[in-house]
Design a protein around this motif. Structure first.
Motif, PDB file in Angstrom:
ATOM      1  N   ARG A 268       4.391 -70.002  -7.629  1.00 45.02           N
ATOM      2  CA  ARG A 268       5.292 -70.787  -8.480  1.00 45.02           C
ATOM      3  C   ARG A 268       5.331 -70.232  -9.901  1.00 45.02           C
ATOM      4  NH1 ARG A 268       5.592 -77.153  -8.111  1.00 45.02           N
ATOM      5  NH2 ARG A 268       7.402 -76.564  -9.356  1.00 45.02           N
ATOM      6  N   LEU A 269       4.198 -69.777 -10.397  1.00 48.81           N
ATOM      7  CA  LEU A 269       4.173 -69.194 -11.740  1.00 48.81           C
ATOM      8  C   LEU A 269       5.045 -67.942 -11.794  1.00 48.81           C
ATOM      9  CD1 LEU A 269       3.115 -68.975 -14.636  1.00 48.81           C
ATOM     10  CD2 LEU A 269       1.107 -67.777 -13.727  1.00 48.81           C
ATOM     11  N   LEU A 270       4.956 -67.103 -10.767  1.00 52.47           N
ATOM     12  CA  LEU A 270       5.787 -65.901 -10.724  1.00 52.47           C
ATOM     13  C   LEU A 270       7.263 -66.281 -10.756  1.00 52.47           C
ATOM     14  CD1 LEU A 270       6.026 -62.820 -10.359  1.00 52.47           C
ATOM     15  CD2 LEU A 270       5.982 -63.221  -7.879  1.00 52.47           C
ATOM     16  N   ARG A 271       7.637 -67.320 -10.017  1.00 51.59           N
ATOM     17  CA  ARG A 271       9.030 -67.764  -9.983  1.00 51.59           C
ATOM     18  C   ARG A 271       9.481 -68.231 -11.367  1.00 51.59           C
ATOM     19  NH1 ARG A 271       8.632 -71.761  -6.281  1.00 51.59           N
ATOM     20  NH2 ARG A 271       8.342 -70.159  -4.685  1.00 51.59           N
ATOM     21  N   VAL A 272       8.591 -68.919 -12.079  1.00 53.83           N
ATOM     22  CA  VAL A 272       8.927 -69.380 -13.428  1.00 53.83           C
ATOM     23  C   VAL A 272       9.115 -68.186 -14.367  1.00 53.83           C
ATOM     24  CG1 VAL A 272       8.052 -70.623 -15.443  1.00 53.83           C
ATOM     25  CG2 VAL A 272       7.779 -71.602 -13.161  1.00 53.83           C
TER      26      VAL A 272
ATOM     27  N   LYS B 153      -6.558 -61.984  -3.019  1.00 53.91           N
ATOM     28  CA  LYS B 153      -6.778 -63.242  -3.725  1.00 53.91           C
ATOM     29  C   LYS B 153      -5.915 -63.387  -4.974  1.00 53.91           C
ATOM     30  CE  LYS B 153     -11.580 -63.605  -2.150  1.00 53.91           C
ATOM     31  NZ  LYS B 153     -13.010 -63.669  -2.570  1.00 53.91           N
ATOM     32  N   PHE B 154      -5.173 -62.326  -5.299  1.00 60.57           N
ATOM     33  CA  PHE B 154      -4.288 -62.403  -6.464  1.00 60.57           C
ATOM     34  C   PHE B 154      -3.040 -61.594  -6.160  1.00 60.57           C
ATOM     35  CE2 PHE B 154      -2.745 -62.005 -10.798  1.00 60.57           C
ATOM     36  CZ  PHE B 154      -3.122 -63.225 -11.356  1.00 60.57           C
ATOM     37  N   ARG B 155      -1.886 -62.151  -6.557  1.00 65.25           N
ATOM     38  CA  ARG B 155      -0.616 -61.503  -6.257  1.00 65.25           C
ATOM     39  C   ARG B 155      -0.412 -60.260  -7.140  1.00 65.25           C
ATOM     40  NH1 ARG B 155       3.879 -64.888  -3.786  1.00 65.25           N
ATOM     41  NH2 ARG B 155       5.035 -63.030  -4.431  1.00 65.25           N
ATOM     42  N   GLU B 156      -0.100 -59.149  -6.503  1.00 65.04           N
ATOM     43  CA  GLU B 156       0.106 -57.918  -7.241  1.00 65.04           C
ATOM     44  C   GLU B 156       1.333 -58.010  -8.143  1.00 65.04           C
ATOM     45  OE1 GLU B 156       0.006 -53.104  -6.415  1.00 65.04           O
ATOM     46  OE2 GLU B 156       0.575 -54.478  -4.786  1.00 65.04           O
ATOM     47  N   ASP B 157       2.414 -58.642  -7.638  1.00 66.95           N
ATOM     48  CA  ASP B 157       3.623 -58.743  -8.455  1.00 66.95           C
ATOM     49  C   ASP B 157       3.399 -59.631  -9.666  1.00 66.95           C
ATOM     50  OD1 ASP B 157       3.343 -60.945  -6.815  1.00 66.95           O
ATOM     51  OD2 ASP B 157       5.348 -60.842  -5.943  1.00 66.95           O
ATOM     52  N   LEU B 158       2.566 -60.673  -9.533  1.00 67.42           N
ATOM     53  CA  LEU B 158       2.238 -61.507 -10.688  1.00 67.42           C
ATOM     54  C   LEU B 158       1.397 -60.724 -11.691  1.00 67.42           C
ATOM     55  CD1 LEU B 158       2.190 -64.191 -12.193  1.00 67.42           C
ATOM     56  CD2 LEU B 158       0.250 -64.894 -10.769  1.00 67.42           C
ATOM     57  N   TYR B 159       0.486 -59.917 -11.195  1.00 64.24           N
ATOM     58  CA  TYR B 159      -0.352 -59.097 -12.087  1.00 64.24           C
ATOM     59  C   TYR B 159       0.509 -58.216 -12.984  1.00 64.24           C
ATOM     60  CZ  TYR B 159      -3.480 -55.298 -13.497  1.00 64.24           C
ATOM     61  OH  TYR B 159      -4.171 -54.355 -14.221  1.00 64.24           O
ATOM     62  N   TYR B 160       1.509 -57.569 -12.400  1.00 62.99           N
ATOM     63  CA  TYR B 160       2.357 -56.686 -13.200  1.00 62.99           C
ATOM     64  C   TYR B 160       3.242 -57.480 -14.154  1.00 62.99           C
ATOM     65  CZ  TYR B 160       0.754 -52.833 -10.340  1.00 62.99           C
ATOM     66  OH  TYR B 160      -0.041 -51.890  -9.729  1.00 62.99           O
ATOM     67  N   ARG B 161       3.595 -58.693 -13.795  1.00 66.28           N
ATOM     68  CA  ARG B 161       4.346 -59.554 -14.701  1.00 66.28           C
ATOM     69  C   ARG B 161       3.506 -59.968 -15.907  1.00 66.28           C
ATOM     70  NH1 ARG B 161       9.839 -61.038 -15.152  1.00 66.28           N
ATOM     71  NH2 ARG B 161      10.812 -60.556 -13.154  1.00 66.28           N
ATOM     72  N   LEU B 162       2.213 -60.221 -15.670  1.00 68.26           N
ATOM     73  CA  LEU B 162       1.330 -60.674 -16.743  1.00 68.26           C
ATOM     74  C   LEU B 162       0.822 -59.527 -17.601  1.00 68.26           C
ATOM     75  CD1 LEU B 162      -0.861 -63.225 -14.731  1.00 68.26           C
ATOM     76  CD2 LEU B 162       0.944 -63.789 -16.380  1.00 68.26           C
ATOM     77  N   ASN B 163       0.670 -58.362 -16.997  1.00 68.05           N
ATOM     78  CA  ASN B 163      -0.007 -57.240 -17.650  1.00 68.05           C
ATOM     79  C   ASN B 163       0.972 -56.352 -18.419  1.00 68.05           C
ATOM     80  OD1 ASN B 163      -2.395 -55.827 -18.219  1.00 68.05           O
ATOM     81  ND2 ASN B 163      -1.963 -54.327 -16.620  1.00 68.05           N
ATOM     82  N   VAL B 164       1.926 -56.970 -19.103  1.00 68.51           N
ATOM     83  CA  VAL B 164       2.884 -56.189 -19.889  1.00 68.51           C
ATOM     84  C   VAL B 164       2.181 -55.576 -21.105  1.00 68.51           C
ATOM     85  CG1 VAL B 164       5.036 -56.274 -21.206  1.00 68.51           C
ATOM     86  CG2 VAL B 164       4.803 -57.622 -19.112  1.00 68.51           C
ATOM     87  N   VAL B 165       1.446 -56.413 -21.849  1.00 72.13           N
ATOM     88  CA  VAL B 165       0.673 -55.925 -23.000  1.00 72.13           C
ATOM     89  C   VAL B 165      -0.791 -56.315 -22.766  1.00 72.13           C
ATOM     90  CG1 VAL B 165       0.347 -55.998 -25.494  1.00 72.13           C
ATOM     91  CG2 VAL B 165       2.648 -56.214 -24.536  1.00 72.13           C
ATOM     92  N   PRO B 166      -1.609 -55.411 -22.236  1.00 73.78           N
ATOM     93  CA  PRO B 166      -3.029 -55.732 -22.031  1.00 73.78           C
ATOM     94  C   PRO B 166      -3.818 -55.578 -23.318  1.00 73.78           C
ATOM     95  CG  PRO B 166      -2.557 -53.541 -21.204  1.00 73.78           C
ATOM     96  CD  PRO B 166      -1.247 -54.079 -21.718  1.00 73.78           C
ATOM     97  N   ILE B 167      -4.735 -56.526 -23.566  1.00 72.59           N
ATOM     98  CA  ILE B 167      -5.624 -56.455 -24.729  1.00 72.59           C
ATOM     99  C   ILE B 167      -7.060 -56.581 -24.223  1.00 72.59           C
ATOM    100  CG2 ILE B 167      -6.302 -57.505 -26.917  1.00 72.59           C
ATOM    101  CD1 ILE B 167      -3.504 -58.499 -27.279  1.00 72.59           C
ATOM    102  N   PRO B 168      -7.759 -55.468 -24.058  1.00 72.94           N
ATOM    103  CA  PRO B 168      -9.161 -55.542 -23.635  1.00 72.94           C
ATOM    104  C   PRO B 168     -10.068 -55.849 -24.824  1.00 72.94           C
ATOM    105  CG  PRO B 168      -8.460 -53.254 -23.796  1.00 72.94           C
ATOM    106  CD  PRO B 168      -7.259 -54.087 -24.147  1.00 72.94           C
ATOM    107  N   LEU B 169     -10.941 -56.833 -24.657  1.00 71.67           N
ATOM    108  CA  LEU B 169     -11.888 -57.193 -25.708  1.00 71.67           C
ATOM    109  C   LEU B 169     -13.259 -56.611 -25.369  1.00 71.67           C
ATOM    110  CD1 LEU B 169     -11.123 -60.937 -26.522  1.00 71.67           C
ATOM    111  CD2 LEU B 169     -10.283 -58.888 -27.632  1.00 71.67           C
ATOM    112  N   PRO B 170     -13.831 -55.808 -26.233  1.00 65.74           N
ATOM    113  CA  PRO B 170     -15.150 -55.243 -25.948  1.00 65.74           C
ATOM    114  C   PRO B 170     -16.234 -56.304 -26.041  1.00 65.74           C
ATOM    115  CG  PRO B 170     -14.458 -54.643 -28.157  1.00 65.74           C
ATOM    116  CD  PRO B 170     -13.296 -55.334 -27.525  1.00 65.74           C
ATOM    117  N   ALA B 171     -17.264 -56.133 -25.234  1.00 63.22           N
ATOM    118  CA  ALA B 171     -18.429 -57.011 -25.324  1.00 63.22           C
ATOM    119  C   ALA B 171     -19.115 -56.798 -26.667  1.00 63.22           C
ATOM    120  CB  ALA B 171     -19.392 -56.715 -24.180  1.00 63.22           C
TER     121      ALA B 171
END
Length: 231
Positions: free
Chosen positions: A90-94, A131-149
């Motif tokens: 549903r999130l992907l559809r939105v 366990k996670f939709r690949e198409d949703l991952y690419y929708r969310l991962n437009v601008v990745p921001i990795p935070l270092p430990a």
């Protein structure tokens, strides 16, 4: 753009999301955070998209979900890796349509919301496990921001420690200063709980330490109480 903040627990992912919101064009509109891991699976869609009166037992009135509450602003989806597959669909559809439909409703509602998601999990690994939709991952991962430990940016530890002591004093706790030997010792610790663990330690020292200057010995005594450090 949709933003994906990546990092271990305690690295400050929500603070980064808030900073992005507060520095952007949407800052006058709501910033709505929601933690996917804290919501029962059967209630995720109702929390996100809202529900109509009578949609389920206890639904006594129409209730707006987080998307509607964040209209014009930012919706922060924390621990996105814990979102159930049905809600992912549903999130992907939105994200594709810009419209939501409430639980029990039939009329789409247009939403204008910027999505910032965050996780401490390996999403590609979850995709491989189904366990996670690949198409949703690419929708969310437009601008990745990795935070270092925190252990990967040890030069920040002394600055952060002093900042947290100052904040504690501004909130009414006794004012303490951090000795240079204490700052050097703190920089040797691996901080499995990251910035959150450091903040908690500084607050505890502000409350419990009688001395006004926090020394290396005081740090050593209190870190040992955590039970995970050997410095």
């Amino acid at each position: 753009f949709t933003i994906l903040v990546l990092g271990e627990p305690g690295t400050g992912k929500e603070l980064v999301a808030e900073a992005i919101h507060n520095l952007g064009r949407r800052r006058a509109k709501p910033f709505i955070p929601i933690n996917m891991a804290a919501i029962p699976r059967e209630l995720v869609e109702a929390e996100l998209f809202g529900y109509e009166k009578g949609a389920f037992t206890g639904a006594h009135a129409r209730t707006a979900g987080k998307f509607e509450q964040a209209q014009g602003g930012t919706l922060f989806l924390d621990e996105i890796g814990d979102m159930p597959m049905e809600a992912q669909t549903r999130l992907l559809r939105v994200l594709q349509s810009g419209e939501i439909t409430t639980v029990g409703g039939s009329t789409p509602v247009r939403v204008n919301v910027r999505i910032i998601a965050a996780t401490n999990k390996d999403l590609p690994a979850l995709i491989a496990e189904g366990k996670f939709r690949e198409d949703l991952y690419y929708r969310l991962n437009v601008v990745p921001i990795p935070l270092p430990a925190l252990r990967e940016r040890r030069g920040d530890i002394g600055l952060l420690s002093r900042h947290f002591l100052e904040r504690a004093a501004s909130e009414g706790l006794p004012r303490k200063t951090l000795g240079d030997d204490a700052a050097a010792l703190l920089a040797q610790y691996n901080w499995p709980g990251n910035v959150r663990e450091l903040q908690n330690l500084m607050q505890r020292l502000a409350v419990l330490t009688r001395e006004t200057v926090i020394t290396a010995d005081i740090i050593r005594q209190n870190i040992d109480k955590i039970g995970r450090a050997h410095v």
